[in-house]
Design a protein around this motif. Sequence first.
Motif, PDB file in Angstrom:
ATOM      1  N   ALA A 147      33.581  47.710  36.957  1.00  0.00           N
ATOM      2  CA  ALA A 147      33.647  46.270  37.206  1.00  0.00           C
ATOM      3  C   ALA A 147      34.418  45.974  38.487  1.00  0.00           C
ATOM      4  CB  ALA A 147      34.307  45.561  36.021  1.00  0.00           C
TER       5      ALA A 147
ATOM      6  N   ALA B   5      32.928  44.102  41.794  1.00  0.00           N
ATOM      7  CA  ALA B   5      33.566  42.891  42.318  1.00  0.00           C
ATOM      8  C   ALA B   5      33.948  43.060  43.783  1.00  0.00           C
ATOM      9  CB  ALA B   5      34.806  42.565  41.477  1.00  0.00           C
TER      10      ALA B   5
ATOM     11  N   TRP C   5      28.937  35.696  42.685  1.00  0.00           N
ATOM     12  CA  TRP C   5      29.122  35.396  41.263  1.00  0.00           C
ATOM     13  C   TRP C   5      29.558  36.635  40.476  1.00  0.00           C
ATOM     14  CZ3 TRP C   5      26.431  37.857  37.446  1.00  0.00           C
ATOM     15  CH2 TRP C   5      25.266  38.565  37.812  1.00  0.00           C
ATOM     16  N   GLN C   6      29.147  37.826  40.900  1.00  0.00           N
ATOM     17  CA  GLN C   6      29.592  39.044  40.213  1.00  0.00           C
ATOM     18  C   GLN C   6      31.101  39.209  40.330  1.00  0.00           C
ATOM     19  OE1 GLN C   6      27.147  38.896  42.471  1.00  0.00           O
ATOM     20  NE2 GLN C   6      25.398  40.197  41.955  1.00  0.00           N
ATOM     21  N   ASP C   7      31.618  38.925  41.510  1.00  0.00           N
ATOM     22  CA  ASP C   7      33.058  39.015  41.737  1.00  0.00           C
ATOM     23  C   ASP C   7      33.801  37.985  40.894  1.00  0.00           C
ATOM     24  OD1 ASP C   7      35.576  39.506  42.760  1.00  0.00           O
ATOM     25  OD2 ASP C   7      35.255  38.344  44.576  1.00  0.00           O
ATOM     26  N   LYS C   8      33.324  36.763  40.857  1.00  0.00           N
ATOM     27  CA  LYS C   8      33.983  35.709  40.086  1.00  0.00           C
ATOM     28  C   LYS C   8      33.930  36.003  38.586  1.00  0.00           C
ATOM     29  CE  LYS C   8      32.923  32.193  43.580  1.00  0.00           C
ATOM     30  NZ  LYS C   8      32.223  30.920  43.870  1.00  0.00           N
ATOM     31  N   LEU C   9      32.794  36.547  38.123  1.00  0.00           N
ATOM     32  CA  LEU C   9      32.668  36.865  36.703  1.00  0.00           C
ATOM     33  C   LEU C   9      33.630  37.982  36.304  1.00  0.00           C
ATOM     34  CD1 LEU C   9      31.163  36.492  34.021  1.00  0.00           C
ATOM     35  CD2 LEU C   9      29.491  38.173  34.815  1.00  0.00           C
ATOM     36  N   ALA C  10      33.689  39.034  37.125  1.00  0.00           N
ATOM     37  CA  ALA C  10      34.589  40.147  36.820  1.00  0.00           C
ATOM     38  C   ALA C  10      36.047  39.714  36.871  1.00  0.00           C
ATOM     39  CB  ALA C  10      34.340  41.296  37.790  1.00  0.00           C
ATOM     40  N   SER C  11      36.405  38.915  37.853  1.00  0.00           N
ATOM     41  CA  SER C  11      37.788  38.461  37.992  1.00  0.00           C
ATOM     42  C   SER C  11      38.186  37.538  36.845  1.00  0.00           C
ATOM     43  CB  SER C  11      37.974  37.747  39.338  1.00  0.00           C
ATOM     44  OG  SER C  11      37.668  38.607  40.413  1.00  0.00           O
ATOM     45  N   SER C  12      37.310  36.606  36.490  1.00  0.00           N
ATOM     46  CA  SER C  12      37.598  35.688  35.386  1.00  0.00           C
ATOM     47  C   SER C  12      37.698  36.436  34.063  1.00  0.00           C
ATOM     48  CB  SER C  12      36.527  34.606  35.302  1.00  0.00           C
ATOM     49  OG  SER C  12      36.436  33.882  36.511  1.00  0.00           O
ATOM     50  N   GLY C  13      36.761  37.363  33.846  1.00  0.00           N
ATOM     51  CA  GLY C  13      36.788  38.135  32.602  1.00  0.00           C
ATOM     52  C   GLY C  13      38.048  38.974  32.473  1.00  0.00           C
TER      53      GLY C  13
ATOM     54  N   THR D 136      40.190  46.678  36.274  1.00  0.00           N
ATOM     55  CA  THR D 136      39.257  45.858  37.055  1.00  0.00           C
ATOM     56  C   THR D 136      39.980  45.179  38.206  1.00  0.00           C
ATOM     57  OG1 THR D 136      37.845  45.461  35.122  1.00  0.00           O
ATOM     58  CG2 THR D 136      37.648  43.924  36.970  1.00  0.00           C
TER      59      THR D 136
END
Length: 326
Positions: free
Chosen positions: A128, A132, A139-147, A209
């Motif tokens: 992940a 990111a 959006w992949q970076d934002k999803l991984a960071s938020s998760g 991550t």
Amino acid sequence: MFRFLVRRVLGALIILLIISAVTFWLFYAIPRDPAMMSCGRNCTPDMLKQVRHNLGIDHPVPVQYWYWLKGLFVGRSYGDFGNCNAPCLGYSFANREPVLGTILNRLPLTLSLAFGSAIVFLFFGISAGMLAAVKQGKWQDKLASSGSLIASSLQIYFVGYIAMYFLVSKLGILDNPSYTPITENPAEWASGLLLPWLVLAIIFTANYTRMSRSQLVETLSEDYVRTARAKGLSRRTVFFRFAWRGAMGPIVTIFGIDLATLIGGAIITESVFSLQGVGRLALDAVNKSDLPMVLGVTLLSAGAIVIFNIVVDAVYALIDPRIRLA
């Protein structure tokens, strides 16, 4: 390298000696008599005196500590309880069994829990983080960071009970956590520990991550990486041969600490899933004021942390040529 390892090993022995001495001293600050627990309900004054003598707790504390240290190298006799061969960590006050043998019986479960979960959270966390970093700002970076931020705020005792309820009791997707030696049945071994592995992975993946993403983003902007790109090397070669190798240092550090902590005994994890590993053994020993067992588990935990720190320092020189141990 050899001189470095010798210095670190000698330093580790001194640290373990100090930890054992402090643990020994703190135990006697507890207002409880371990001989009463070992003697039983129908204990008479004569029986209590004999138990104290057998356990070696009828001497001053410094003398008891010396006998304990001596037992590590030459063994020790515990009277009616039996003899303890070197390396002797003592006899348990609670169950009258050798401490080392009890720890070795519980250790395979803890090792299975530690290494199995480590493989899972390393794979998902680093994957992940790599995604990111490569897709920075997308959006992949934002999803991984938020998760990762959400997962880092969770606790094992919360996620564990929720997962037990839904995945085991409600849906029946996974088996109830249990331990079967891998030598007996590898399939049952994996299925029995799959739920604890996944729960630990959720907690630990977040750190890896964030760490791998931040290190890769920083490394990708280094001069030597830009130089490699300017020479016409492929994007894959630049990423894995130069950027990823340079970013692994901090990841190796936290991995060494996390793995040592898990091997030393994941008390909360084993308690949540009712697994009888080293962590649960440590908790029971503290509740029962079982000094030899507390000392044994404490030395195991401290030894694991010290050893993995030495290994991490040695690995640094292998993965990053800019670091020299000398």
